[in-house]
Structure formats: C-alpha cells, structure tokens
Motif scaffolding. Structure first.
Motif, PDB file in Angstrom:
ATOM      1  N   SER A 235       0.856  -0.963  -0.150  1.00  0.00           N
ATOM      2  CA  SER A 235       0.047   0.086  -0.186  1.00  0.00           C
ATOM      3  C   SER A 235       1.271   0.926  -0.332  1.00  0.00           C
ATOM      4  O   SER A 235       0.024   2.507  -0.716  1.00  0.00           O
TER       5      SER A 235
ATOM      6  N   ILE B  98      -8.545   3.537  -3.474  1.00  0.00           N
ATOM      7  CA  ILE B  98      -9.083   2.359  -3.415  1.00  0.00           C
ATOM      8  C   ILE B  98      -6.988   1.665  -3.837  1.00  0.00           C
ATOM      9  O   ILE B  98      -7.345   0.438  -2.849  1.00  0.00           O
ATOM     10  N   CYS B  99      -6.925   1.866  -4.187  1.00  0.00           N
ATOM     11  CA  CYS B  99      -5.443   0.946  -4.414  1.00  0.00           C
ATOM     12  C   CYS B  99      -4.929   0.932  -3.235  1.00  0.00           C
ATOM     13  O   CYS B  99      -4.049   0.513  -3.205  1.00  0.00           O
TER      14      CYS B  99
ATOM     15  N   LEU C 185      -7.419  -1.292  -0.315  1.00  0.00           N
ATOM     16  CA  LEU C 185      -7.219  -2.165  -1.011  1.00  0.00           C
ATOM     17  C   LEU C 185      -6.270  -3.801  -0.292  1.00  0.00           C
ATOM     18  O   LEU C 185      -7.011  -4.582   0.189  1.00  0.00           O
TER      19      LEU C 185
ATOM     20  N   TYR D 134     -12.482   5.396  -0.721  1.00  0.00           N
ATOM     21  CA  TYR D 134     -12.496   4.365   0.837  1.00  0.00           C
ATOM     22  C   TYR D 134     -13.914   3.254   0.543  1.00  0.00           C
ATOM     23  O   TYR D 134     -13.278   1.561   0.990  1.00  0.00           O
TER      24      TYR D 134
ATOM     25  N   ALA E  15     -13.011   0.309  -1.767  1.00  0.00           N
ATOM     26  CA  ALA E  15     -12.455  -0.922  -1.312  1.00  0.00           C
ATOM     27  C   ALA E  15     -13.355  -1.595  -0.124  1.00  0.00           C
ATOM     28  O   ALA E  15     -12.992  -2.640  -0.435  1.00  0.00           O
ATOM     29  N   THR E  16     -14.055  -0.419   0.187  1.00  0.00           N
ATOM     30  CA  THR E  16     -14.923  -1.478   0.841  1.00  0.00           C
ATOM     31  C   THR E  16     -15.794  -2.409   0.927  1.00  0.00           C
ATOM     32  O   THR E  16     -16.176  -4.054   1.641  1.00  0.00           O
TER      33      THR E  16
ATOM     34  N   GLN F 254     -13.821  -5.784  -0.133  1.00  0.00           N
ATOM     35  CA  GLN F 254     -13.649  -6.725   0.675  1.00  0.00           C
ATOM     36  C   GLN F 254     -14.755  -6.941   1.523  1.00  0.00           C
ATOM     37  O   GLN F 254     -14.978  -8.206   2.376  1.00  0.00           O
TER      38      GLN F 254
END
Length: 289
Positions: free
Chosen positions: A19, A51-52, A55, A96, A99-100, A103
């Motif tokens: 990250s 995001i990158c 994640l 964010y 990215a959630t 996941q």
C-alpha cells in the motif's frame, strides 16, 4: 541512522508494503487538489489511488483517520476553506467505500475510525456554514467538541449494532505497551524488536545526526504558529499582483508597435488624399480645355 532504518529488512513483508507506493501517490494528488484546485482528472485519480491504497491493507483506515485529523486541524485554524476541503474529503471517502465493497463489506471497515472522523468533519462543515462564532478560541473549542462527539457516537453505535469485536486487539496492543496485559495478538505484534519501544541508545544516535534537535526546533516553531493562529488568525496570503513585472515591457512594445502602425496608416491616407487631389486637378484642366 542508516543502521536504524536497516532494522526493517529483518521484518517479513507485510500488507502495508504493497500500500505504501499508493499512499505516496494519494498524498501527492490530495496536496495538488488543495493547492491548485480540482479537476475531474484529479478527482478520479484520487479515488483510484485511495482504492489501491486501502484495498491491500486493512489498517489503512488509521492512516486515513490521521489524514482527516490533519485536514480538520488545518480547517479549524483557518488555513483551509470548505470549498477546498469538500471535494477532497468526498473523493477519499468514495475510494474508501469502493475498497470496502471489494472486501465484501468488511464490518471492521464499516465501523472504522476513519468513517467516524469523516462524518464528524462533514457535520462540522455544515454547522459552520450556518453558525460561526466570532471568537477564534471558542470556535476552535466548539469544532473539536462537535468532532469528538460525533466521531465517538458513530464508533460506539456502529460497533454495538454490528456486534464488532474484530478491532479490539488494536486497543489491546496499546494497552500492552503501558501495562502488563498480554494475549495472543499482543504477543504476535510485540515479539519483534521493531515493534518494541525505542532504546535510549537510539535517541543518542539520532541526536548525533541532529535529527532530534531539528525535530524539537520544528515542534517549538509549530507550537508558536498554533498559538499565534489560534489568537490572531492565519497570516493573510501575499496577494498575487495583477500585472506581471514583464507586462510593462510587453505593454511598451505593444504601444510602440501601435504607434508605428498608426503612423504608417496616416502616411498612407495622406498619400491617397494627395493622389486624389492631383487627379481632381487634372480633370479640372481637361474640362477647361
């Protein structure tokens, strides 16, 4: 300090290593938006970078939390305005959230300290739009009180609704640092030397490299700026001159060119009038003959 930095080579590769490059990119884009304004390209890039960054690393929420705190402090002290902050905060939040989703709606991310800080910051911005105190100290205290209240309430309510205990070990790690508390997670994170407290020898070596004195000097300077801004407000920015220093030179050249063109135009008009007068005299002579 190269020997101290080299200690990290003995630590196995962690998720944050993947990250870290995206964090640098995210900070670069965020700073660019705050400094030079917002464009669609910058906004999309900030979302993708967030995001990158978020994640691969589940604990990225704490980095974004501290980032939000720094932006909140800059806003409360008057260095940043709502118009600058709102697009930045929203882009990071959208990244964010995506990215959630990737996941699978991790409950730890839904009840994160970052989301609580984001929501609290947005509430502060909305309240200050309608009601802002004239006293800077009281306004700062009010902003901090509202921020802590909203953030704490969201964290407590979301953890209770989701029955969340996944992040309890994070606070247990802090607890183990200052008490004799131990469990599996705390022993797992504190077994390596890199996660232990810094030794006195480390401070001695860093003092020889002038890192510690420089850091203390910067902290004293920042404390002075904080107190001055809190009492008197931020120093007004130097106004940008409407004319560049080279504009006078360019203007003089333009005026000289205009005068030359005007002079040549007048000369041409005089010649044409003279030719017309000569032609008229010739016609008169022909008529008389």
């Amino acid at each position: 300090s190269s020997g101290i930095n080299a200690e990290s080579q003995w630590i196995p590769p962690l998720r944050e290593n993947f990250s870290c490059p995206f964090l640098v990119l995210q900070i670069l884009l965020l700073s660019s938006m705050l400094k030079s304004g917002h464009t669609k390209v910058k906004q999309v890039s900030l979302v993708v970078a967030t995001i990158c960054f978020a994640l691969p690393w589940q604990f990225s929420q704490f980095v974004l939390f501290t980032q939000t705190l720094s932006l909140f402090g800059s806003y409360s002290l008057g260095f940043l305005k709502k118009e600058q902050l709102s697009p930045v905060l929203d882009c990071v939040f959208v990244g964010y959230c995506i990215a959630t989703l990737f996941q699978f709606l991790n409950t730890m991310l839904i009840s994160s300290m970052y989301i609580s800080a984001y929501l609290a910051f947005k509430v502060v911005l909305i309240l200050n739009t309608h009601a802002r105190l004239s006293n800077r100290i009281l306004q700062f205290v009010k902003d901090v009180a509202v921020f802590l209240s909203i953030a704490g309430a969201y964290k407590a309510i979301s953890a209770w609704l989701l029955q969340l205990t996944d992040d309890a070990h994070i606070f247990n790690i802090l607890r183990s640092k200052f008490t004799d508390y131990k469990d599996f997670h705390t022993l797992l994170y504190t077994c390596a030397k890199a996660f232990d407290f810094l030794e006195l020898e480390t401070f001695y070596k860093l003092t020889l490299t002038l890192l510690v004195p420089t850091t203390l000097a910067v902290l004293v300077r920042l404390t002075y700026i904080f107190g001055r801004v809190l009492l008197n407000g931020p120093k007004p920015a130097t106004p940008i001159p409407e004319q560049h220093p080279l504009d006078d030179h360019v203007k003089s050249e333009t005026e000289s060119k205009g005068k030359k063109e005007k002079g040549s135009k007048n000369t041409a008009e005089k010649k044409s009038k003279k030719n017309e007068a000569v032609a008229a005299e010739e016609e008169n002579k022909k008529e008389e003959e």
